[in-house]
Scaffold this motif. Structure first.
Motif, PDB file in Angstrom:
ATOM      1  N   ASP A  48      -0.757   8.934  -6.587  1.00 50.34           N
ATOM      2  CA  ASP A  48      -1.307   9.047  -8.287  1.00 50.34           C
ATOM      3  C   ASP A  48      -2.911   8.570  -7.159  1.00 50.34           C
ATOM      4  O   ASP A  48      -3.995   8.243  -6.508  1.00 50.34           O
ATOM      5  CB  ASP A  48      -1.096   7.908  -8.616  1.00 50.34           C
ATOM      6  N   THR A  49      -4.329   9.659  -7.668  1.00 47.46           N
ATOM      7  CA  THR A  49      -5.407   9.891  -7.336  1.00 47.46           C
ATOM      8  C   THR A  49      -6.025   9.422  -8.287  1.00 47.46           C
ATOM      9  O   THR A  49      -7.194   9.787  -9.280  1.00 47.46           O
ATOM     10  CB  THR A  49      -5.208  10.937  -6.201  1.00 47.46           C
ATOM     11  N   SER A  50      -5.402   9.368  -9.947  1.00 48.15           N
ATOM     12  CA  SER A  50      -6.252   9.239 -10.723  1.00 48.15           C
ATOM     13  C   SER A  50      -7.201   7.892 -11.012  1.00 48.15           C
ATOM     14  O   SER A  50      -6.715   6.807 -10.738  1.00 48.15           O
ATOM     15  CB  SER A  50      -5.426   9.216 -12.114  1.00 48.15           C
ATOM     16  N   ARG A  51      -8.163   8.126 -11.777  1.00 49.45           N
ATOM     17  CA  ARG A  51      -9.340   6.937 -12.014  1.00 49.45           C
ATOM     18  C   ARG A  51      -8.484   5.658 -12.203  1.00 49.45           C
ATOM     19  O   ARG A  51      -8.493   4.943 -11.516  1.00 49.45           O
ATOM     20  CB  ARG A  51      -9.932   7.209 -13.048  1.00 49.45           C
ATOM     21  N   THR A  52      -7.888   6.155 -13.110  1.00 54.22           N
ATOM     22  CA  THR A  52      -6.831   4.690 -13.971  1.00 54.22           C
ATOM     23  C   THR A  52      -5.382   4.162 -13.073  1.00 54.22           C
ATOM     24  O   THR A  52      -4.790   2.968 -13.418  1.00 54.22           O
ATOM     25  CB  THR A  52      -6.547   5.025 -15.375  1.00 54.22           C
ATOM     26  N   GLY A  53      -5.053   4.544 -12.346  1.00 56.62           N
ATOM     27  CA  GLY A  53      -3.751   5.090 -11.758  1.00 56.62           C
ATOM     28  C   GLY A  53      -2.561   4.256 -12.226  1.00 56.62           C
ATOM     29  O   GLY A  53      -1.564   3.946 -11.945  1.00 56.62           O
ATOM     30  N   ARG A  54      -2.901   5.397 -13.239  1.00 61.09           N
ATOM     31  CA  ARG A  54      -1.198   5.655 -13.927  1.00 61.09           C
ATOM     32  C   ARG A  54      -0.574   6.138 -15.122  1.00 61.09           C
ATOM     33  O   ARG A  54       0.050   6.912 -15.737  1.00 61.09           O
ATOM     34  CB  ARG A  54      -2.093   4.355 -15.883  1.00 61.09           C
ATOM     35  N   ARG A  55      -0.842   7.442 -13.578  1.00 54.50           N
ATOM     36  CA  ARG A  55      -0.295   8.625 -13.664  1.00 54.50           C
ATOM     37  C   ARG A  55       1.264   8.690 -13.067  1.00 54.50           C
ATOM     38  O   ARG A  55       1.833   7.735 -12.499  1.00 54.50           O
ATOM     39  CB  ARG A  55      -0.651   9.502 -12.619  1.00 54.50           C
ATOM     40  N   LEU A  56       2.222   8.807 -14.058  1.00 53.53           N
ATOM     41  CA  LEU A  56       3.215   9.231 -14.539  1.00 53.53           C
ATOM     42  C   LEU A  56       3.902  10.423 -13.959  1.00 53.53           C
ATOM     43  O   LEU A  56       5.373  10.435 -13.976  1.00 53.53           O
ATOM     44  CB  LEU A  56       4.725   8.799 -15.691  1.00 53.53           C
ATOM     45  N   THR A  82      -2.670   2.209   0.035  1.00 52.71           N
ATOM     46  CA  THR A  82      -2.742   2.839  -1.809  1.00 52.71           C
ATOM     47  C   THR A  82      -0.992   2.295  -2.206  1.00 52.71           C
ATOM     48  O   THR A  82      -0.521   3.449  -2.702  1.00 52.71           O
ATOM     49  CB  THR A  82      -3.403   4.022  -2.371  1.00 52.71           C
ATOM     50  N   PRO A  83      -0.619   1.038  -2.058  1.00 56.69           N
ATOM     51  CA  PRO A  83       0.771   0.330  -2.069  1.00 56.69           C
ATOM     52  C   PRO A  83       1.418   1.177  -3.653  1.00 56.69           C
ATOM     53  O   PRO A  83       2.213   1.297  -3.266  1.00 56.69           O
ATOM     54  CB  PRO A  83       0.756  -0.849  -2.049  1.00 56.69           C
ATOM     55  N   ASP A  84       0.527   1.098  -4.457  1.00 58.41           N
ATOM     56  CA  ASP A  84       0.200   1.215  -6.101  1.00 58.41           C
ATOM     57  C   ASP A  84       0.826   2.086  -6.497  1.00 58.41           C
ATOM     58  O   ASP A  84       1.438   2.225  -7.446  1.00 58.41           O
ATOM     59  CB  ASP A  84       0.407  -0.022  -6.599  1.00 58.41           C
ATOM     60  N   ARG A  85       0.445   2.939  -5.713  1.00 56.49           N
ATOM     61  CA  ARG A  85       0.315   4.769  -6.545  1.00 56.49           C
ATOM     62  C   ARG A  85       1.012   5.724  -5.312  1.00 56.49           C
ATOM     63  O   ARG A  85       0.462   6.431  -5.312  1.00 56.49           O
ATOM     64  CB  ARG A  85      -1.205   4.760  -6.234  1.00 56.49           C
TER      65      ARG A  85
END
Length: 188
Positions: free
Chosen positions: A156-164, A138-141
């Motif tokens: 980031d394990t959120s569904r959308t992958g947008r956790r900040l 998961t390189p982008d997470r």
């Protein structure tokens, strides 16, 4: 055991330190979070032999003597650098040279064995190896909290992958409240 600071909790309490945030992260990220800020005070458990030993014990990592605090710091710095700039892999690659993965086959199938000759590097190398596996999957997470005052990292394990934020109840709410307050003051 990941996700709990059993051995470490008593030592933190004895020093009057707050509990560590985000202890539910994978090993490679958890190493990054051995440094945190609470109430404007910076804490670094790798500065203390007893706290480092507790962290290693809680993660079932072998502790060499002397306790490998410098190796863990070097690994932590290399991981922070590669998260800040994914192309900045020189330090990480240099530290990965301290070990290798040996492959074998048994009745369950493929088995990997860490082969790290220097006992002082085993724990740090295990953290680096875990991070490399996470990065491949998961390189982008894998990221640092978006709050510039925060030093924590997370997967980031959120569904959308947008956790900040490391925590929505902590850093996320604080920054949103700051922005709201700033907008409210600028519009009379």
């Amino acid at each position: 055991m990941l996700g709990a600071d059993v051995a470490l909790a008593a030592a933190l309490l004895a020093k009057g330190w707050p509990a560590r945030p985000l202890v539910d992260q994978p090993l490679g990220i958890d190493l990054l979070n051995t440094r945190w800020v609470a109430g404007g005070v910076a804490y670094d458990l790798l500065d203390h032999v007893d706290l480092t030993e507790g962290w290693l014990a809680d993660r079932d990592l072998e502790s060499a003597q002397p306790v490998p605090r410098q190796q863990l710091r070097d690994a932590r710095d290399a991981l922070a650098a590669v998260i800040a700039d994914p192309a900045d892999c020189a330090a990480l690659n240099s530290l990965l040279d301290h070990g290798r993965v040996r492959l074998a086959v048994d009745e369950r199938g493929l088995v990997e064995h860490a082969d790290v000759a220097d006992p002082g590097w085993r724990a740090a190398w295990a953290c680096l190896h875990d991070y490399v596996r996470l990065r491949a999957a998961t390189p982008d997470r894998l990221r640092k909290c978006a709050n510039p005052d925060c030093v924590l990292h997370f997967q980031d394990t959120s569904r959308t992958g947008r956790r900040l934020w490391c925590s929505m109840t902590g850093c996320g709410n604080r920054l949103k409240a700051r922005r709201h307050h700033s907008r409210s003051r600028s519009h009379p």
